[in-house]
Design an enzyme around this catalytic site. Structure first.
Site, PDB file in Angstrom:
ATOM      1  N   ARG A 212       0.272  -1.237   0.305  1.00  0.00           N
ATOM      2  CA  ARG A 212      -0.142  -0.213  -0.403  1.00  0.00           C
ATOM      3  C   ARG A 212       0.241   1.315   0.369  1.00  0.00           C
ATOM      4  O   ARG A 212       0.674   2.167  -0.657  1.00  0.00           O
ATOM      5  CB  ARG A 212      -0.928   0.149   1.389  1.00  0.00           C
ATOM      6  CG  ARG A 212      -1.857  -0.952   1.014  1.00  0.00           C
ATOM      7  CD  ARG A 212      -3.166  -1.406   2.110  1.00  0.00           C
ATOM      8  NE  ARG A 212      -3.814  -2.336   2.453  1.00  0.00           N
ATOM      9  CZ  ARG A 212      -3.885  -3.192   3.360  1.00  0.00           C
ATOM     10  NH1 ARG A 212      -3.068  -3.100   4.217  1.00  0.00           N
ATOM     11  NH2 ARG A 212      -4.930  -3.689   2.902  1.00  0.00           N
ATOM     12  N   PHE A 228     -11.499  -3.713  -6.181  1.00  0.00           N
ATOM     13  CA  PHE A 228     -11.483  -4.820  -4.316  1.00  0.00           C
ATOM     14  C   PHE A 228     -11.248  -3.918  -3.479  1.00  0.00           C
ATOM     15  O   PHE A 228     -10.060  -4.197  -2.752  1.00  0.00           O
ATOM     16  CB  PHE A 228     -10.342  -5.597  -4.777  1.00  0.00           C
ATOM     17  CG  PHE A 228     -10.999  -6.210  -6.801  1.00  0.00           C
ATOM     18  CD1 PHE A 228     -12.482  -6.995  -6.618  1.00  0.00           C
ATOM     19  CD2 PHE A 228     -10.312  -6.533  -7.273  1.00  0.00           C
ATOM     20  CE1 PHE A 228     -12.712  -8.050  -8.110  1.00  0.00           C
ATOM     21  CE2 PHE A 228     -10.275  -6.619  -9.231  1.00  0.00           C
ATOM     22  CZ  PHE A 228     -11.427  -7.744  -8.519  1.00  0.00           C
ATOM     23  N   ASP A 250     -16.233  -2.001  -4.600  1.00  0.00           N
ATOM     24  CA  ASP A 250     -16.126  -3.126  -3.694  1.00  0.00           C
ATOM     25  C   ASP A 250     -17.709  -3.356  -4.081  1.00  0.00           C
ATOM     26  O   ASP A 250     -18.799  -2.771  -4.358  1.00  0.00           O
ATOM     27  CB  ASP A 250     -15.503  -2.941  -2.367  1.00  0.00           C
ATOM     28  CG  ASP A 250     -15.531  -4.926  -1.875  1.00  0.00           C
ATOM     29  OD1 ASP A 250     -14.229  -4.979  -2.277  1.00  0.00           O
ATOM     30  OD2 ASP A 250     -15.687  -5.056  -1.491  1.00  0.00           O
ATOM     31  N   SER A 251     -18.053  -4.966  -3.863  1.00  0.00           N
ATOM     32  CA  SER A 251     -19.157  -5.455  -3.534  1.00  0.00           C
ATOM     33  C   SER A 251     -20.061  -5.695  -2.409  1.00  0.00           C
ATOM     34  O   SER A 251     -21.395  -5.626  -2.119  1.00  0.00           O
ATOM     35  CB  SER A 251     -18.903  -7.294  -4.318  1.00  0.00           C
ATOM     36  OG  SER A 251     -17.943  -7.308  -3.879  1.00  0.00           O
ATOM     37  N   ASN A 278     -20.038  -5.035  -9.126  1.00  0.00           N
ATOM     38  CA  ASN A 278     -19.085  -5.692  -9.354  1.00  0.00           C
ATOM     39  C   ASN A 278     -17.816  -4.966 -10.595  1.00  0.00           C
ATOM     40  O   ASN A 278     -17.918  -4.503 -11.389  1.00  0.00           O
ATOM     41  CB  ASN A 278     -19.405  -6.978 -10.451  1.00  0.00           C
ATOM     42  CG  ASN A 278     -18.999  -8.376 -10.228  1.00  0.00           C
ATOM     43  OD1 ASN A 278     -17.449  -7.872 -10.754  1.00  0.00           O
ATOM     44  ND2 ASN A 278     -19.475  -9.221 -11.008  1.00  0.00           N
ATOM     45  N   ASP A 299      -6.730  -5.760  -7.165  1.00  0.00           N
ATOM     46  CA  ASP A 299      -6.591  -6.622  -6.037  1.00  0.00           C
ATOM     47  C   ASP A 299      -7.454  -7.316  -5.393  1.00  0.00           C
ATOM     48  O   ASP A 299      -8.033  -7.161  -4.795  1.00  0.00           O
ATOM     49  CB  ASP A 299      -5.557  -5.016  -4.331  1.00  0.00           C
ATOM     50  CG  ASP A 299      -5.762  -6.095  -2.623  1.00  0.00           C
ATOM     51  OD1 ASP A 299      -5.129  -7.925  -3.461  1.00  0.00           O
ATOM     52  OD2 ASP A 299      -5.784  -6.060  -2.183  1.00  0.00           O
ATOM     53  N   CYS A 339      -3.338 -13.396  -5.319  1.00  0.00           N
ATOM     54  CA  CYS A 339      -2.846 -13.516  -3.864  1.00  0.00           C
ATOM     55  C   CYS A 339      -3.385 -14.850  -4.293  1.00  0.00           C
ATOM     56  O   CYS A 339      -3.311 -15.989  -2.916  1.00  0.00           O
ATOM     57  CB  CYS A 339      -4.399 -13.007  -3.097  1.00  0.00           C
ATOM     58  SG  CYS A 339      -5.588 -12.885  -2.564  1.00  0.00           S
TER      59      CYS A 339
HETATM   60  N1  SAH Z   1      -7.398  -4.158  -1.370  1.00  0.00           N
HETATM   61  C1  SAH Z   1      -8.034  -4.388   0.194  1.00  0.00           C
HETATM   62  C2  SAH Z   1      -7.921  -5.710   0.516  1.00  0.00           C
HETATM   63  C3  SAH Z   1      -8.834  -6.356  -0.753  1.00  0.00           C
HETATM   64  S1  SAH Z   1      -9.789  -7.721  -0.906  1.00  0.00           S
HETATM   65  C4  SAH Z   1      -7.367  -3.713   0.851  1.00  0.00           C
HETATM   66  O1  SAH Z   1      -6.400  -3.224   0.952  1.00  0.00           O
HETATM   67  O2  SAH Z   1      -8.049  -4.066   2.354  1.00  0.00           O
HETATM   68  C5  SAH Z   1     -10.681  -8.367  -1.711  1.00  0.00           C
HETATM   69  C6  SAH Z   1     -12.643  -7.285  -1.915  1.00  0.00           C
HETATM   70  O3  SAH Z   1     -12.917  -7.457  -3.011  1.00  0.00           O
HETATM   71  C7  SAH Z   1     -13.028  -7.855  -0.655  1.00  0.00           C
HETATM   72  O4  SAH Z   1     -13.549  -6.460  -0.257  1.00  0.00           O
HETATM   73  C8  SAH Z   1     -14.509  -8.261  -1.940  1.00  0.00           C
HETATM   74  O5  SAH Z   1     -15.779  -7.368  -0.718  1.00  0.00           O
HETATM   75  C9  SAH Z   1     -14.256  -7.802  -2.549  1.00  0.00           C
HETATM   76  N2  SAH Z   1     -14.811  -8.539  -3.629  1.00  0.00           N
HETATM   77  C10 SAH Z   1     -14.365  -9.962  -4.359  1.00  0.00           C
HETATM   78  N3  SAH Z   1     -15.569 -10.084  -5.776  1.00  0.00           N
HETATM   79  C11 SAH Z   1     -15.483  -8.587  -5.730  1.00  0.00           C
HETATM   80  C12 SAH Z   1     -16.232  -8.629  -7.165  1.00  0.00           C
HETATM   81  N4  SAH Z   1     -16.624  -9.333  -7.632  1.00  0.00           N
HETATM   82  N5  SAH Z   1     -16.701  -6.891  -7.212  1.00  0.00           N
HETATM   83  C13 SAH Z   1     -16.769  -6.346  -6.273  1.00  0.00           C
HETATM   84  N6  SAH Z   1     -15.224  -6.495  -5.426  1.00  0.00           N
HETATM   85  C14 SAH Z   1     -14.948  -8.336  -4.868  1.00  0.00           C
END
Ligand code: SAH
Length: 395
Positions: A212, A228, A250-251, A278, A299, A339
């Site tokens: 980050r 995400f 984020d979803s 999404n 991410d 990941c």
């Molecule tokens: N970048 C964040 C961690 C991401 S974790 C950090 O630094 O803390 C992954 C995230 O993706 C979760 O919050 C989950 O709700 C979201 N997610 C999963 N699939 C998704 C999709 N298709 N569209 C949008 N968000 C999604």
């Protein structure tokens, strides 16, 4: 009487090389079938003592090795010493007042297979992911209390991998007190609300902490899109580094709500647009609307849980990377992560390459990133390496 497990001829190499897993296919015979979690002595096909571990009867990884020293019993003192050794490796973090959440113990990499322990301020959150670790919860708690004097130790063993060990999910207070709601932690000087009782993983994605910060270095005066977003991990660092405008997708509405609180807490006045949706479809919508950004962060969650999902997952990674490249302005920065442990660094780079070809953009790798150093990778156990990232300039 201890349990003696004899390996098949020719299957000793990985044990001699100190790899901590023994698959059921490598086992020739056992003196008696050990109960789950019991200590077992591993012998070569010729009967020589090789290592000591714990038995996981339900798992294909039937033995997790804890020690290669015959005079070292796996007891409370052993666990205490291993945890102390793990803490010794994190003294720089312990002494950094700007960061109060990080991983204390990372399973095999710290010599305690199945134990994850994360610090969140005055609390510790543990995951006990193997039956060998779960059976030793009491020794683990005693050692953590003795070495760190936390306010409470909470168990978040609700990861899917527990099922492979024949363990039920578990979420409970193990010792001391639990907070009655989210608590505040610091990461690189920014304040984050963490709900380790109901949040993802043990509460946060600690493995991205150093990344980050790296990504934030490209965000000064930039219009940043964070895909995400979860609770705003990347955006808070980007805002602190001088980002001009932030968009987060984020979803999860709950995660976005916490992210909004995090912005307020830090007094950040950067305009933030939160999009609940999404990523796959929102990026297409942005493209249709001719939107563009200076920095895009991808991410995603783990797309690959097993090999059969690898093809589909690579298509998913390619899709979002291609869309992101199309949304970047000339000289834009793409910070892209995976990941999924099953996606190697080479494969990931190939996927990003494929996206660049299709996007018809010239892409330079500026930085290669990995999980933060409190998630170390033991040389004898490369499987511990799962998080990889590229910071690219999309010319
Ligand atoms: N970048 C964040 C961690 C991401 S974790 C950090 O630094 O803390 C992954 C995230 O993706 C979760 O919050 C989950 O709700 C979201 N997610 C999963 N699939 C998704 C999709 N298709 N569209 C949008 N968000 C999604």
């Amino acid at each position: 009487m201890s349990f003696q497990i004899t390996l098949k001829a020719g299957r000793e190499r990985s044990v001699l090389n100190r790899h901590p897993w023994i698959f059921s296919s490598a086992i020739a015979q056992s003196s008696r079938t050990p109960p789950d979690g019991a200590v077992v002595e591993v012998l070569s096909s010729g009967g020589d003592w090789l290592a000591r571990g714990t038995w996981s009867g339900n798992s294909q990884i039937q033995i997790r090795l804890w020690s290669w020293r015959e005079d070292e019993p796996i007891d409370g003192e052993f666990i205490r010493q291993r945890i102390a050794r793990a803490l010794d490796g994190r003294t720089a973090l312990a002494n950094d007042p700007a960061t109060t959440a990080y991983r204390l113990v990372f399973s095999e990499s710290d010599g305690i297979p199945g134990l994850i322990a994360d610090r969140y301020g005055d609390y510790i959150v543990v995951q006990l992911l193997t039956v060998g670790a779960a059976l030793r919860a009491q020794s683990i708690v005693e050692a953590l209390v003795d070495l760190l004097q936390p306010r409470g130790i909470y168990e978040r063993s609700d990861a899917d991998v527990r099922a492979k060990e024949g363990l039920e999910p578990e979420a409970r207070l193990l010792w001391g007190e639990a907070p009655d709601g989210p608590i505040e932690i610091l990461e690189n000087g920014q304040r984050y609300l963490i709900d380790f009782i109901s949040g993802h993983k043990t509460g946060a994605y600690l493995d991205q902490r150093t990344n980050r910060r790296r990504v934030a270095a490209y965000c000064r005066d930039a219009e940043v899109l964070s895909c995400f977003s979860y609770t705003g991990g990347f955006e808070l660092q980007a805002a602190a580094a001088g980002a001009r405008q932030l968009t987060a997708i984020d979803s999860s509405a709950d995660a976005l709500a916490i992210a909004a609180q995090n912005f307020e807490r830090n007094g950040l006045v950067v305009p933030v647009e939160q999009v609940e949706g999404n990523v796959f479809s929102e990026l297409r919508r942005f493209r249709a609307e001719n939107r563009s950004f200076d920095v895009i962060i991808l991410d995603p969650p783990k797309f690959v849980q097993n090999r059969s999902q690898l093809d589909r997952a690579t298509r998913g990674y390619k899709d979002i990377n291609l869309l992101a490249m199309q949304l970047l302005r000339p000289n834009g920065i793409l910070a892209t992560f995976s990941c999924s442990g099953l996606v190697s660094i080479d494969l990931f780079q190939k996927v990003v390459f494929g996206a660049a070809v299709d996007a018809k953009r010239e892409v330079q790798i500026l930085e290669r990133l990995a999980q933060a150093p409190d998630h170390p990778v033991l040389l004898t156990f490369p499987e511990a390496e799962y998080l990889k990232g590229l910071i690219c300039r999309v010319v």
